[in-house]
Design an enzyme around this catalytic site. Structure first.
Site, PDB file in Angstrom:
ATOM      1  N   CYS A   1       5.051  -0.159   2.496  1.00 34.69           N
ATOM      2  CA  CYS A   1       5.913  -1.699   2.726  1.00 34.69           C
ATOM      3  C   CYS A   1       7.173  -1.363   3.593  1.00 34.69           C
ATOM      4  CB  CYS A   1       5.804  -2.308   1.426  1.00 34.69           C
ATOM      5  SG  CYS A   1       6.780  -1.746   0.042  1.00 34.69           S
TER       6      CYS A   1
ATOM      7  N   ASP B   1       0.869  -1.258  -0.124  1.00 32.64           N
ATOM      8  CA  ASP B   1       0.029  -0.100   0.204  1.00 32.64           C
ATOM      9  C   ASP B   1       0.832   1.139  -0.067  1.00 32.64           C
ATOM     10  OD1 ASP B   1       1.043  -0.279   2.392  1.00 32.64           O
ATOM     11  OD2 ASP B   1      -0.723  -0.232   3.526  1.00 32.64           O
TER      12      ASP B   1
ATOM     13  N   HIS C   1       8.717  -4.064  -4.046  1.00 34.27           N
ATOM     14  CA  HIS C   1       8.134  -4.147  -2.728  1.00 34.27           C
ATOM     15  C   HIS C   1       9.076  -4.633  -1.817  1.00 34.27           C
ATOM     16  CE1 HIS C   1       4.712  -5.170  -0.191  1.00 34.27           C
ATOM     17  NE2 HIS C   1       5.341  -6.199   0.044  1.00 34.27           N
TER      18      HIS C   1
END
Length: 293
Positions: free
Chosen positions: A157, A154, A278
Site C-alpha cells: 500500500c 496487500d 494502511h
C-alpha cells in the site's frame, strides 16, 4: 489459555513497543529546533501514540482471557444441554446422539453465532474506530478539495500510494517493483541513518548488520509492509516532500528539505483493516454520484 498463543501475543507486543520507539525518534526529528508549537504537537502525538499502544495491548490481553472464559462456558453449556437430553429412565435407555443430529446442532449454533456477529459488526460500522477514522480523514481532505483514493491492502500500500501520487503531480509513475528496489538501495547506502531505528520482530532487540541487509532484501523482493522508515527513504530517493494526513494528531511530513510545490500526499489509517495500519493516496474531490432507481 493456550500458552503458545499468549507468548506470541506478548512477543508481538514487545516488537510493537520497540517499533514505536523508532517511530518516536523519527517524529522528534520533524520538530524544528526553536519551533515551540511544532515541538508541542510532536510531544502530544508521542504521548497519544504511547497511550494508544498501551490501550491496544491491554485490550488484546483481555480479549485472550475472555476467549478462554468463553471456551470454558461453552463446554459447560454443552454438558448441561447433553444432560437435559438424557431421559429419566436413562439406565434402561442409553443416550446416543446421531452424527446427523450433531451436524444439525453444529449448523444451528454456527448460524446463531453468525447472526450475532453481523449485529455486532453493524454497530461497529456506525460507531467503531474504523468508521470514525475514515469520516474524520474525509472531512480533512474535503477542506483541501481532495478525497481518498483507495489502495489495495496487500502489503504494497505505501509504495502503490506513492506511485499514484507521482502521477498526481505530473511525474511519471515508476511502478511498484522499481520503488521497492530504490527504497532498498537507499536503506543499504545509509545504514547509520536507519539501522538504529530497526528492531528484530521476535526479540525486540536491535538488528545486526546481517539482519539489516536481509530486511533490505525483503523490501526489494517481497510484499513486506512499508512504514515510517521506508517513507523516509522514499522521500530521499524521490527528492520529494511527503505529507501524511491522519485522523488524530498532527500531520507527519518527511523530506522537508525538498521543495513543497510538488509535495506528495498520503492518508494513514490505523483502523481500516483487520491487520491495522494502511496507506491510501488522494485525488481531487468529486461530488458523489447519486444512484437513480
Amino acid at each position: 489459555m493456550d500458552n503458545t498463543e499468549k507468548d506470541n501475543v506478548e512477543s508481538r507486543h514487545r516488537k510493537e513497543k520497540k517499533e514505536l520507539q523508532g517511530r518516536i525518534q523519527l517524529l522528534k526529528k520533524t520538530a524544528t529546533k526553536g519551533d515551540k508549537k511544532k515541538k508541542k504537537e510532536v510531544s502530544d502525538e508521542i504521548a497519544r501514540l504511547e497511550q494508544e499502544l498501551e490501550k491496544k495491548h491491554s485490550e488484546e490481553l483481555a480479549q485472550l482471557e475472555a476467549i478462554d472464559t468463553c471456551t470454558v462456558n461453552s463446554e459447560l453449556n454443552d454438558m448441561v444441554e447433553n444432560l437435559e437430553r438424557i431421559p429419566s429412565n436413562f439406565k434402561e435407555v442409553p443416550m446416543r446422539v446421531t452424527k446427523a443430529q450433531k451436524r444439525r446442532d453444529k449448523k444451528a449454533q454456527h448460524e446463531k453465532e453468525r447472526e450475532q456477529e453481523i449485529k455486532e459488526q453493524e454497530k461497529l460500522n456506525v460507531y467503531g474506530a474504523r468508521n470514525l477514522e475514515i469520516q474524520k480523514i474525509k472531512s480533512i481532505l474535503k477542506e483541501k478539495n481532495l478525497m481518498v483514493y483507495e489502495i489495495p491492502t496487500d502489503g504494497n500500500c505505501l509504495y502503490c500510494a506513492v506511485d499514484h501520487q507521482l502521477t498526481q503531480i505530473g511525474d511519471p509513475a515508476l511502478g511498484l517493483e522499481k520503488l521497492r528496489v530504490l527504497t532498498s538501495k537507499i536503506l543499504l547506502e545509509n545504514v547509520d541513518d536507519y539501522l538504529p531505528f530497526m528492531s528484530h520482530p521476535e526479540t525486540g532487540g536491535l538488528l545486526t548488520e546481517e539482519q539489516y541487509k536481509d530486511y533490505c532484501n525483503k523490501v526489494a523482493t517481497t510484499s513486506a509492509w512499508g512504514g515510517e522508515i521506508e517513507l523516509q527513504a522514499l522521500a530521499r530517493v524521490l527528492k520529494r516532500r511527503i505529507q501524511v494526513i491522519q485522523a488524530e494528531g498532527p500531520f507527519v511530513t518527511v523530506g522537508e528539505e525538498f521543495p513543497a510545490d510538488k509535495q506528495l500526499m498520503l492518508t494513514y489509517h490505523r483502523h481500516m483493516y483487520g491487520l491495522g495500519e494502511h496507506y491510501n493516496s488522494v485525488k481531487p474531490y468529486e461530488e458523489p454520484v447519486e444512484e437513480t432507481s
